[in-house]
Design a protein around this motif. Sequence first.
Motif, PDB file in Angstrom:
ATOM      1  N   ARG A 165       0.836  -1.191   0.000  1.00 29.10           N
ATOM      2  CA  ARG A 165       0.000   0.000   0.000  1.00 29.10           C
ATOM      3  C   ARG A 165       0.873   1.243   0.000  1.00 29.10           C
ATOM      4  N   ASP A 166       0.658   2.091  -0.983  1.00 33.00           N
ATOM      5  CA  ASP A 166       1.222   3.427  -0.983  1.00 33.00           C
ATOM      6  C   ASP A 166       0.098   4.378  -0.580  1.00 33.00           C
ATOM      7  N   HIS A 167       0.406   5.649  -0.409  1.00 33.53           N
ATOM      8  CA  HIS A 167      -0.580   6.570   0.139  1.00 33.53           C
ATOM      9  C   HIS A 167      -0.399   7.942  -0.498  1.00 33.53           C
ATOM     10  N   PHE A 168      -1.504   8.526  -0.953  1.00 30.91           N
ATOM     11  CA  PHE A 168      -1.455   9.848  -1.561  1.00 30.91           C
ATOM     12  C   PHE A 168      -1.531  10.949  -0.513  1.00 30.91           C
ATOM     13  N   MET A 169      -1.026  12.119  -0.890  1.00 29.24           N
ATOM     14  CA  MET A 169      -1.051  13.291  -0.032  1.00 29.24           C
ATOM     15  C   MET A 169      -1.368  14.517  -0.883  1.00 29.24           C
ATOM     16  N   LEU A 170      -2.153  15.434  -0.355  1.00 27.45           N
ATOM     17  CA  LEU A 170      -2.323  16.738  -0.974  1.00 27.45           C
ATOM     18  C   LEU A 170      -1.359  17.692  -0.300  1.00 27.45           C
ATOM     19  N   VAL A 171      -0.472  18.272  -1.086  1.00 26.14           N
ATOM     20  CA  VAL A 171       0.522  19.190  -0.542  1.00 26.14           C
ATOM     21  C   VAL A 171       0.450  20.512  -1.293  1.00 26.14           C
ATOM     22  N   GLY A 172       0.991  21.537  -0.692  1.00 26.04           N
ATOM     23  CA  GLY A 172       0.979  22.842  -1.340  1.00 26.04           C
ATOM     24  C   GLY A 172       1.951  23.786  -0.659  1.00 26.04           C
ATOM     25  N   PRO A 173       2.086  24.986  -1.190  1.00 27.33           N
ATOM     26  CA  PRO A 173       3.054  25.948  -0.650  1.00 27.33           C
ATOM     27  C   PRO A 173       2.751  26.324   0.790  1.00 27.33           C
ATOM     28  N   ILE A 231       0.552  13.989  -4.520  1.00 30.14           N
ATOM     29  CA  ILE A 231       1.730  13.133  -4.671  1.00 30.14           C
ATOM     30  C   ILE A 231       1.588  11.938  -3.729  1.00 30.14           C
ATOM     31  N   ASP A 232       2.455  10.958  -3.881  1.00 31.54           N
ATOM     32  CA  ASP A 232       2.423   9.805  -2.989  1.00 31.54           C
ATOM     33  C   ASP A 232       3.469   9.975  -1.892  1.00 31.54           C
ATOM     34  N   ARG A 233       3.291   9.217  -0.824  1.00 29.73           N
ATOM     35  CA  ARG A 233       4.162   9.345   0.333  1.00 29.73           C
ATOM     36  C   ARG A 233       5.606   8.995   0.000  1.00 29.73           C
ATOM     37  N   GLY A 234       5.786   8.035  -0.898  1.00 34.25           N
ATOM     38  CA  GLY A 234       7.139   7.676  -1.299  1.00 34.25           C
ATOM     39  C   GLY A 234       7.869   8.840  -1.933  1.00 34.25           C
ATOM     40  N   THR A 235       7.150   9.612  -2.747  1.00 35.31           N
ATOM     41  CA  THR A 235       7.754  10.788  -3.375  1.00 35.31           C
ATOM     42  C   THR A 235       8.041  11.866  -2.346  1.00 35.31           C
ATOM     43  N   TRP A 236       7.094  12.089  -1.441  1.00 35.19           N
ATOM     44  CA  TRP A 236       7.268  13.141  -0.431  1.00 35.19           C
ATOM     45  C   TRP A 236       8.557  12.940   0.361  1.00 35.19           C
ATOM     46  N   TRP A 237       8.797  11.728   0.814  1.00 41.93           N
ATOM     47  CA  TRP A 237       9.982  11.477   1.617  1.00 41.93           C
ATOM     48  C   TRP A 237      11.228  11.189   0.774  1.00 41.93           C
ATOM     49  N   GLY A 238      11.034  10.936  -0.493  1.00 43.43           N
ATOM     50  CA  GLY A 238      12.170  10.619  -1.345  1.00 43.43           C
ATOM     51  C   GLY A 238      12.850  11.811  -1.966  1.00 43.43           C
ATOM     52  N   VAL A 239      12.115  12.938  -2.114  1.00 41.53           N
ATOM     53  CA  VAL A 239      12.710  14.122  -2.725  1.00 41.53           C
ATOM     54  C   VAL A 239      13.701  14.767  -1.768  1.00 41.53           C
ATOM     55  N   GLU A 240      14.477  15.713  -2.280  1.00 41.43           N
ATOM     56  CA  GLU A 240      15.454  16.415  -1.446  1.00 41.43           C
ATOM     57  C   GLU A 240      14.749  17.267  -0.404  1.00 41.43           C
ATOM     58  N   ALA A 241      15.439  17.523   0.689  1.00 39.86           N
ATOM     59  CA  ALA A 241      14.836  18.206   1.836  1.00 39.86           C
ATOM     60  C   ALA A 241      14.298  19.587   1.487  1.00 39.86           C
ATOM     61  N   TRP A 242      14.962  20.314   0.586  1.00 34.01           N
ATOM     62  CA  TRP A 242      14.525  21.675   0.269  1.00 34.01           C
ATOM     63  C   TRP A 242      13.110  21.692  -0.319  1.00 34.01           C
ATOM     64  N   VAL A 243      12.736  20.604  -0.990  1.00 36.88           N
ATOM     65  CA  VAL A 243      11.397  20.529  -1.574  1.00 36.88           C
ATOM     66  C   VAL A 243      10.351  20.480  -0.462  1.00 36.88           C
ATOM     67  N   ARG A 244      10.562  19.606   0.519  1.00 39.65           N
ATOM     68  CA  ARG A 244       9.605  19.498   1.626  1.00 39.65           C
ATOM     69  C   ARG A 244       9.548  20.779   2.449  1.00 39.65           C
ATOM     70  N   GLU A 245      10.669  21.468   2.564  1.00 38.67           N
ATOM     71  CA  GLU A 245      10.703  22.699   3.353  1.00 38.67           C
ATOM     72  C   GLU A 245       9.820  23.790   2.759  1.00 38.67           C
ATOM     73  N   LYS A 246       9.586  23.745   1.463  1.00 40.97           N
ATOM     74  CA  LYS A 246       8.757  24.749   0.806  1.00 40.97           C
ATOM     75  C   LYS A 246       7.272  24.386   0.802  1.00 40.97           C
ATOM     76  N   MET A 247       6.956  23.157   1.251  1.00 40.39           N
ATOM     77  CA  MET A 247       5.589  22.644   1.113  1.00 40.39           C
ATOM     78  C   MET A 247       4.976  22.253   2.452  1.00 40.39           C
ATOM     79  N   THR A 248       3.650  22.238   2.476  1.00 38.63           N
ATOM     80  CA  THR A 248       2.868  21.807   3.637  1.00 38.63           C
ATOM     81  C   THR A 248       1.971  20.650   3.222  1.00 38.63           C
ATOM     82  N   VAL A 249       1.792  19.679   4.107  1.00 45.69           N
ATOM     83  CA  VAL A 249       0.879  18.571   3.861  1.00 45.69           C
ATOM     84  C   VAL A 249      -0.507  18.959   4.382  1.00 45.69           C
ATOM     85  N   PHE A 250      -1.495  18.958   3.493  1.00 42.45           N
ATOM     86  CA  PHE A 250      -2.856  19.334   3.874  1.00 42.45           C
ATOM     87  C   PHE A 250      -3.761  18.120   4.077  1.00 42.45           C
ATOM     88  N   ALA A 251      -3.436  17.011   3.439  1.00 44.21           N
ATOM     89  CA  ALA A 251      -4.235  15.795   3.618  1.00 44.21           C
ATOM     90  C   ALA A 251      -3.351  14.597   3.327  1.00 44.21           C
TER      91      ALA A 251
END
Length: 339
Positions: free
Chosen positions: A119-127, A218-238
């Motif tokens: 099972r993978d899991h989707f997330m809604l993310v945004g700035p 995006i999926d959770r695998g992508t969220w944690w797999g990208v470089e840290a600077w990407v996550r720092e610019k984004m918020t998880v909404f769902a």
Amino acid sequence: MASVKIDPELAKNNPPNVPLEEVYYGSYANEKPPTQLRIATGGAGQSGLLRALAHAFIDSHVKETGSKPFGVAWVKSDTAGSFNNLATGAVDLSITYHPAAEDIAIEQGFAERSVYAWRDHFMLVGPTSNPANLTLSPTTSIQTLFSQLFRGAAANPSAVRFLSRYDKSATNIKESYIWTTIGQVPWAYPYSDFYHRYTAFPFQAMETAAKLGEYTLIDRGTWWGVEAWVREKMTVFAKDEDTDHILLNPAHALVGTWSRYHDNANAFADWMVREDGGQKVASEFRVNGAVLYTKAPEEERRGEVEEEDGEKKGNREGEEGKGNQEGEEKGAVSVMPLT
């Protein structure tokens, strides 16, 4: 299901040659044995899960059967491409994320078997600036958030944008489904400043959304797999927490009917559903300290074609119906036009 012409004789006797993104050898990298299993997938390859699975499978199979070592190749493709690669005989097994299309693939005859892999899991993310003023609460439904996103874009289309991979990937199909549950099809407009069509693989799409300050699914695998600077610019909404939620992203392993390495493809599928095999590897796989995937439900790890009928299909329909009902109950339909 495949979106190419299916020619069994051509697939069996003269399949197309496709690029191999990576080849894995388990403990036998120094020997570089011949490649005898080709697996098509997208995000699971980018996150590194397929690498971990391949290494473990090779070592386990050689030890348990006494077979000669072999390599497992990753063929990089999204879900739509993975179906087509299987149909043309270019790969032996595909990891796909669309249960209804997987049933059709078996009906079309180019896939003979499907097993629930993980099972993978989707997330809604945004700035982090959140220009659409989305509600940041775990109790807010995904349909409500998409409705808020749509209304925010209608009010200020230059500031509020949504990035769609627009490529028939599992992510694109899922976000399209969510849009329709609130009565909207933003891709149907001739042009929309709000709906950014960006055809790319998950990591590249996520990085672009971060750079441009756009919302995306995006999926959770992508969220944690990208470089840290990407996550720092984004918020998880769902996000999905491993329930029968609309954001659940079930991965299945499809064995090709005309696969060149048919025995190894079936062996991988058998190993994938084992508690001491693929389930253990997938559920323990971590990136940046986070567990990305969860086990497939034990009662749904089915490998025989006959078991694709009946209750399993009913469960799928039930999940889809639940998603539609949730959107209707929340009253999340928005009808404002976008320009």
